[in-house]
Enzyme design. Structure first.
Site, PDB file in Angstrom:
ATOM      1  N   HIS B  68       0.735  -1.301   0.060  1.00  0.00           N
ATOM      2  CA  HIS B  68       0.057  -0.083   0.053  1.00  0.00           C
ATOM      3  C   HIS B  68       0.935   1.303  -0.111  1.00  0.00           C
ATOM      4  O   HIS B  68       1.542   1.276   0.867  1.00  0.00           O
ATOM      5  CB  HIS B  68      -0.863  -0.127   1.091  1.00  0.00           C
ATOM      6  CG  HIS B  68      -1.975  -1.081   1.256  1.00  0.00           C
ATOM      7  ND1 HIS B  68      -2.305  -1.899   2.279  1.00  0.00           N
ATOM      8  CD2 HIS B  68      -2.764  -1.590   0.344  1.00  0.00           C
ATOM      9  CE1 HIS B  68      -3.214  -2.937   1.957  1.00  0.00           C
ATOM     10  NE2 HIS B  68      -3.597  -2.715   0.652  1.00  0.00           N
ATOM     11  N   GLU B  71       1.979   3.769   3.035  1.00  0.00           N
ATOM     12  CA  GLU B  71       2.628   3.012   4.312  1.00  0.00           C
ATOM     13  C   GLU B  71       4.186   3.086   4.045  1.00  0.00           C
ATOM     14  O   GLU B  71       5.049   1.939   4.043  1.00  0.00           O
ATOM     15  CB  GLU B  71       1.971   1.666   4.453  1.00  0.00           C
ATOM     16  CG  GLU B  71       0.347   1.698   4.773  1.00  0.00           C
ATOM     17  CD  GLU B  71      -0.508   0.369   4.617  1.00  0.00           C
ATOM     18  OE1 GLU B  71      -1.478   0.414   4.343  1.00  0.00           O
ATOM     19  OE2 GLU B  71       0.304  -0.667   4.508  1.00  0.00           O
ATOM     20  N   ARG B 126      -3.269   4.711  -1.826  1.00  0.00           N
ATOM     21  CA  ARG B 126      -3.111   3.541  -1.302  1.00  0.00           C
ATOM     22  C   ARG B 126      -2.636   2.512  -2.371  1.00  0.00           C
ATOM     23  O   ARG B 126      -2.106   1.600  -2.132  1.00  0.00           O
ATOM     24  CB  ARG B 126      -4.414   3.162  -0.579  1.00  0.00           C
ATOM     25  CG  ARG B 126      -4.700   1.691  -0.083  1.00  0.00           C
ATOM     26  CD  ARG B 126      -5.752   1.598   0.667  1.00  0.00           C
ATOM     27  NE  ARG B 126      -6.307   0.220   0.813  1.00  0.00           N
ATOM     28  CZ  ARG B 126      -6.025  -0.577   1.809  1.00  0.00           C
ATOM     29  NH1 ARG B 126      -5.322  -0.291   2.752  1.00  0.00           N
ATOM     30  NH2 ARG B 126      -6.622  -1.860   1.860  1.00  0.00           N
ATOM     31  N   HIS B 196       2.913  -3.922   6.326  1.00  0.00           N
ATOM     32  CA  HIS B 196       1.978  -2.830   6.287  1.00  0.00           C
ATOM     33  C   HIS B 196       2.047  -2.017   7.308  1.00  0.00           C
ATOM     34  O   HIS B 196       3.137  -1.997   8.489  1.00  0.00           O
ATOM     35  CB  HIS B 196       0.490  -3.507   6.128  1.00  0.00           C
ATOM     36  CG  HIS B 196       0.487  -4.155   4.961  1.00  0.00           C
ATOM     37  ND1 HIS B 196      -0.343  -4.124   3.998  1.00  0.00           N
ATOM     38  CD2 HIS B 196       0.928  -5.489   4.829  1.00  0.00           C
ATOM     39  CE1 HIS B 196      -0.493  -5.034   3.077  1.00  0.00           C
ATOM     40  NE2 HIS B 196       0.488  -6.037   3.556  1.00  0.00           N
ATOM     41  N   GLU B 270       1.389  -5.103  10.585  1.00  0.00           N
ATOM     42  CA  GLU B 270       1.190  -3.854  10.857  1.00  0.00           C
ATOM     43  C   GLU B 270       2.112  -3.186  11.859  1.00  0.00           C
ATOM     44  O   GLU B 270       1.831  -3.295  12.900  1.00  0.00           O
ATOM     45  CB  GLU B 270      -0.297  -3.828  11.132  1.00  0.00           C
ATOM     46  CG  GLU B 270      -1.404  -4.390  10.189  1.00  0.00           C
ATOM     47  CD  GLU B 270      -1.836  -3.531   8.915  1.00  0.00           C
ATOM     48  OE1 GLU B 270      -2.611  -3.801   8.178  1.00  0.00           O
ATOM     49  OE2 GLU B 270      -1.444  -2.111   9.077  1.00  0.00           O
TER      50      GLU B 270
END
Lengths: 99, 308
Positions: B68, B71, B126, B196, B270
């Site tokens: 993405h 990020e 994104r 991510h 994440e």
């Protein structure tokens, strides 16, 4: 300015719907606004007790505040001026400084 | 030169690409660079192969960053991982063991078009940058485009949505190229890791359903060890578990695809933070974020060398 200053005055809201009703109202409010979902990735993924982070354009921030206050949905602004944060994150540095 | 490369700032796509070739030039025994294909806009999809050159059938770990575009901490971590791995090869026996027994395929920027667009036009882009001639909106969510339960719950079939699954599975050349590469090497690739941001979580399959994977005990243990190692650095807490319950249900994700294609350990990180800076994590936090994540990735890779 980075990105031609396009994010000046934009804000990021953190909204916490506490129950099913608030989730439905919030989906309805955000579904009719042009906001950028940071977390979760779309309105359909909003669920109660999970925070919702949305990037709101500067000319929509007052509208969203009013709607959330009217519906008594808890929220806070965690980035009050997106352009400033962007400048802070990388800012204008010479490529030499990158090495 | 790489010795002066600043790993504690965010770098543009061009800088990252030249850094990759410089790492190959300066560390030929440990680093190789190749392309797995071209992006929608025609950019090369470069991958680093990290590891001591020994027999061709070495086990491998795949790590991709920057699926993405917005990020940015992902590509920063991929570069940090390569730098740390090479710098510690001589004096850290654990890293030497990893690089002697495993190859690491590192893709610092998966979504090269989107990343470049996030540097030049839209900081919060994104998706990829593919064009759908029937709609004015561009881009597909590269983590909804994999051929596994494609475009079901948690993905959108509308091209203007941020979770758009695409016109068909692997419609995105970036996804197709990586899937093809991994499919060819699935016997050797033992772990798939996708980086991510932001939420501070370590997720594993399934994303598309509430169910327990067959090797749950081993994967759960690896995840537990990873977040324990991560916590040991700065006390940052990460939640971990199946993506469907820990985050939300989504279909067409890369970790579900990897798992379905026989890669027994498939994780999505994440990274920081949990909503103070969000995608705008300051450069001052690159070092601690990457240092702690390095410990977690090493823990996962080490678990591959141990029997479970």
């Amino acid at each position: 300015y980075l990105y031609n200053n396009r994010y000046a005055g934009d804000q990021v809201f953190r909204i916490t719907p506490n129950n099913y009703e608030e989730v439905q109202v919030l989906k309805q409010i955000l579904g009719h606004m042009k906001v950028d979902f940071w977390q979760p990735n779309s309105a359909s993924l909003i669920c109660h007790n999970a925070t919702v982070d949305v990037h709101v354009k500067h000319n929509d921030t007052h509208t969203l505040c009013a709607r959330l206050n009217q519906e008594r949905i808890a929220y806070r602004v965690f980035i009050s001026n997106l352009q400033k944060e962007i400048e802070k994150q990388t800012g204008y540095r010479s490529s030499r400084k990158r090495r | 030169s790489t010795a002066q490369y600043n790993y504690e700032v965010y770098h543009s796509l061009e800088e990252i690409q030249s850094w990759m070739f410089e790492m190959n030039r300066t560390h030929p025994k440990l680093v190789d660079v190749f392309s797995v294909g071209k992006s929608y806009e025609g950019r090369p999809l470069h991958v680093l192969q990290l590891g001591k050159r020994s027999h061709p059938q070495k086990k491998a770990v795949w790590i991709d960053c920057g699926v993405h575009a917005r990020e940015w901490i992902g590509p920063a971590f991929c570069q940090w991982f390569v730098k740390e791995a090479i710098n510690s090869y001589q004096y850290d026996s654990a890293m030497r063991r990893l690089l002697n027994h495993l190859n690491f395929y590192i893709m610092p920027v998966f979504n090269v078009d989107g990343y470049h667009f996030s540097w030049t036009k839209d900081r919060f882009w994104r998706k990829t940058r593919s064009k759908n001639h029937k709609f004015h909106c561009r881009g597909v969510d590269a983590n909804r485009n994999w051929k596994v339960k494609w475009c079901e719950e948690g993905a959108s079939s509308h091209p203007c949505d941020d979770t758009y699954c695409g016109p068909f599975p692997e419609s995105e050349p970036e996804v197709k190229a990586v899937a093809k590469f991994l499919r060819k090497r699935k016997k050797r690739v033992k772990a798939y890791i996708s980086i991510h941001a932001y939420a501070q979580m370590l997720l594993y399959p399934y994303s598309y359903k509430y169910a327990t994977i067959p090797n749950f005990n081993c994967v759960e243990s690896a995840a537990h060890n990873a977040v324990t190692a991560l916590y040991s650095a700065y006390g940052e807490r990460y939640r971990y578990g199946p993506a469907s319950t820990t985050l939300y249900v989504s279909s067409g994700s890369s970790i579900d695809w990897a798992y379905r294609n026989g890669i027994q350990y498939a994780f999505a990180f994440e990274l920081r933070d949990t909503g103070h800076f969000g995608f705008l994590l300051p450069e001052s936090l690159i070092n601690p974020t990457c240092t702690e994540t390095m410990k977690a990735v090493k823990a996962i890779a080490s678990s591959l060398l141990n029997k479970c």
